[in-house]
Scaffold this motif. Sequence first.
Motif, PDB file in Angstrom:
ATOM      1  N   ASP A  70       0.851  -1.183   0.000  1.00 12.95           N
ATOM      2  CA  ASP A  70       0.000   0.000   0.000  1.00 12.95           C
ATOM      3  C   ASP A  70       0.889   1.235   0.000  1.00 12.95           C
ATOM      4  O   ASP A  70       2.118   1.142   0.179  1.00 12.95           O
ATOM      5  N   THR A  71       0.290   2.384  -0.202  1.00 11.91           N
ATOM      6  CA  THR A  71       1.012   3.658  -0.098  1.00 11.91           C
ATOM      7  C   THR A  71       0.589   4.366   1.179  1.00 11.91           C
ATOM      8  O   THR A  71      -0.542   4.208   1.658  1.00 11.91           O
ATOM      9  N   LEU A  72       1.502   5.150   1.722  1.00 14.18           N
ATOM     10  CA  LEU A  72       1.266   5.869   2.973  1.00 14.18           C
ATOM     11  C   LEU A  72       1.632   7.329   2.750  1.00 14.18           C
ATOM     12  O   LEU A  72       2.726   7.637   2.277  1.00 14.18           O
ATOM     13  N   THR A  73       0.706   8.211   3.076  1.00 16.71           N
ATOM     14  CA  THR A  73       0.904   9.649   2.868  1.00 16.71           C
ATOM     15  C   THR A  73       0.934  10.362   4.210  1.00 16.71           C
ATOM     16  O   THR A  73       0.143  10.054   5.112  1.00 16.71           O
ATOM     17  N   GLU A  84       0.316  13.038   7.040  1.00 17.22           N
ATOM     18  CA  GLU A  84      -0.827  13.887   7.365  1.00 17.22           C
ATOM     19  C   GLU A  84      -0.422  15.349   7.309  1.00 17.22           C
ATOM     20  O   GLU A  84       0.767  15.704   7.380  1.00 17.22           O
ATOM     21  N   CYS A 103      11.820   1.066   9.061  1.00 17.77           N
ATOM     22  CA  CYS A 103      10.422   0.694   8.909  1.00 17.77           C
ATOM     23  C   CYS A 103      10.217  -0.612   9.659  1.00 17.77           C
ATOM     24  O   CYS A 103      10.841  -1.628   9.327  1.00 17.77           O
ATOM     25  N   HIS A 162       0.552  -3.403  10.817  1.00 18.23           N
ATOM     26  CA  HIS A 162       0.791  -2.107  11.449  1.00 18.23           C
ATOM     27  C   HIS A 162       2.251  -1.731  11.240  1.00 18.23           C
ATOM     28  O   HIS A 162       3.156  -2.467  11.636  1.00 18.23           O
ATOM     29  N   GLN A 183       5.466   1.269  11.402  1.00 17.79           N
ATOM     30  CA  GLN A 183       6.007   2.498  11.987  1.00 17.79           C
ATOM     31  C   GLN A 183       7.256   2.882  11.197  1.00 17.79           C
ATOM     32  O   GLN A 183       8.155   2.058  10.992  1.00 17.79           O
ATOM     33  N   VAL A 190       5.896   8.327  11.316  1.00 16.19           N
ATOM     34  CA  VAL A 190       4.536   8.167  10.828  1.00 16.19           C
ATOM     35  C   VAL A 190       4.134   6.707  11.022  1.00 16.19           C
ATOM     36  O   VAL A 190       4.970   5.805  10.921  1.00 16.19           O
ATOM     37  N   GLU A 191       2.861   6.485  11.340  1.00 16.74           N
ATOM     38  CA  GLU A 191       2.326   5.138  11.496  1.00 16.74           C
ATOM     39  C   GLU A 191       1.210   4.918  10.488  1.00 16.74           C
ATOM     40  O   GLU A 191       0.560   5.866  10.043  1.00 16.74           O
ATOM     41  N   GLY A 192       1.004   3.655  10.134  1.00 17.11           N
ATOM     42  CA  GLY A 192      -0.058   3.335   9.201  1.00 17.11           C
ATOM     43  C   GLY A 192      -0.529   1.903   9.344  1.00 17.11           C
ATOM     44  O   GLY A 192       0.169   1.053   9.923  1.00 17.11           O
ATOM     45  N   LEU A 221      -2.019  -1.338   7.069  1.00 18.98           N
ATOM     46  CA  LEU A 221      -2.196  -1.917   5.745  1.00 18.98           C
ATOM     47  C   LEU A 221      -3.162  -3.092   5.866  1.00 18.98           C
ATOM     48  O   LEU A 221      -2.771  -4.184   6.282  1.00 18.98           O
TER      49      LEU A 221
END
Length: 518
Positions: A332-335, A337, A349, A372, A374, A389-391, A393
């Motif tokens: 996935d991609t993470l942008t 905020e 990562c 998850h 980081q 940044v956290e995200g 997927l």
Amino acid sequence: MELNTFSLHREIIKGRARTQVTFDEDYNLPDYKPDFSALIMSQGRIRIEETKVTKGHVSIKGNLKFEILYRAEQVELGVSSLEGVVSFQETLAVDEAQEFDSAQVSCELEDLSINVTNSRKLGVRALLDLSAVVSEFATEEFPEEMEGGQNMEVLNRSVNCLHLKAEGKDQCRIHEEIDLPANKPNINEILWKQVQIQGIQARPANGKIQVQGEVSVSMLYIGEPEARLEWHETSIPVSLSLEVPESDQDYICYVKADVQEWNVQSQEDLEGEPRVISLDGILKVEYRLYEEQKRQMLGDLYALDKTLIPQREAVTVEHLLMKNESRCKVNDTLTLEQGQKEILQICSCFGNVQLDHTEIQEDGILAEGAVHVQILYFTKEDQAPLDAVEGMLPFSYKIEVPQITPDCRFELNTGIELLSVMMKSGSMMEIQSVADFNVIVFKPEEIERIKTVEETPADMEEIQRMPGMTGLRIKSGDTLWKIAKENHTTIAEIKRTNQLPDEPLPEGTTILLLKQVR
């Protein structure tokens, strides 16, 4: 007469329990630490200290160890770190539990939220998913043959049984020393570290279980002689061996393994300079060794010169449907905020798999959850050189298990096989990951087991009333055993009289039966 038996050692699941534990604690900053300015990154790990099974309950003691990386204006580089521990004790109700039962306990950190209350105080909020499976290990006897019986007809049947050859818990120490590359400065102080074991694989061997994996290490430190932030990231393979005398390379091995805490320190090299990273951890392992056996079990018996009455009971046995290790790509991609600082260089990562739901479906097991991640990175701003940044997927993956049914029992372990990040712009990243799914599936089968056989004299009056010769037409479901037993004869005699081939007999076949008296 006496029943000869074979032994089957197996695990019997007695009960399960699950609960959620919440934390809402205040944590004061120690006096020697600089004030908080802003939080950069946090991480936590659960450690189970003690598990105790009593009648109707499972008591669990443990702690949540959290670490934060934060901005601190009073120090030269503007970055500091802190470690803290919050203890917990929880009791789960399992009505079937007894004092000497075994309990498999797992605890997942569902959510960790750390907020800055003021410059000297943190608010620590966490949600733990705590579960326990209570079982006992029993050795049961199954009838194999009847010893000492004369003039007796016996029906054996083939059964597949899963024999638990060995089970237990053990631990191995992991100790590795990592040399810094030549282009990296010496280590003055380690500010932040992230360590994770990935791609765990276990293989049985003669007298041992081999465990292999890869340890991923990321470390942020203050370099010397020039005090500046430095980053080093590497991966090292590890190979460990558990001494298990019962182990054999032909057995089926299922392992749960994890390191609950890592210790990372700097050491001096041969020239006396702090350029060596010392890594220590304890790998805790729970293992099961199974052997799939095909045994002949006594199914029925009778005699022509006496009456044999078998006493039966229903029992459930399990056999292995499948053990499988599969992988699922989660990309996935993470942008970033709005308000987050743009990326200059990615440091690390890290991630873990969080399972939200599992369900048995036709020909497989559906696993839903998220990876998850980081990401720690350097920014373009000197006043705030680090940010994170956290995200999440999300994924939905079906593990293929042919012939699985809703009554099957399975155990599923997840992990990260691969995780990488690539910058697409100053505010966008592409995440690529591979999630591991290690599953073992057991299929139950209910069978009748002969416990004892009661012998009484034959009822001669009943035998005399039976006709000496009978004609019979084969119907659907008829077997030679059933026909011989009901008509006081033997399978061998029926075949000899009628010159019959082996079963199955064509429906509608007419046969002649001669009563046998001994």
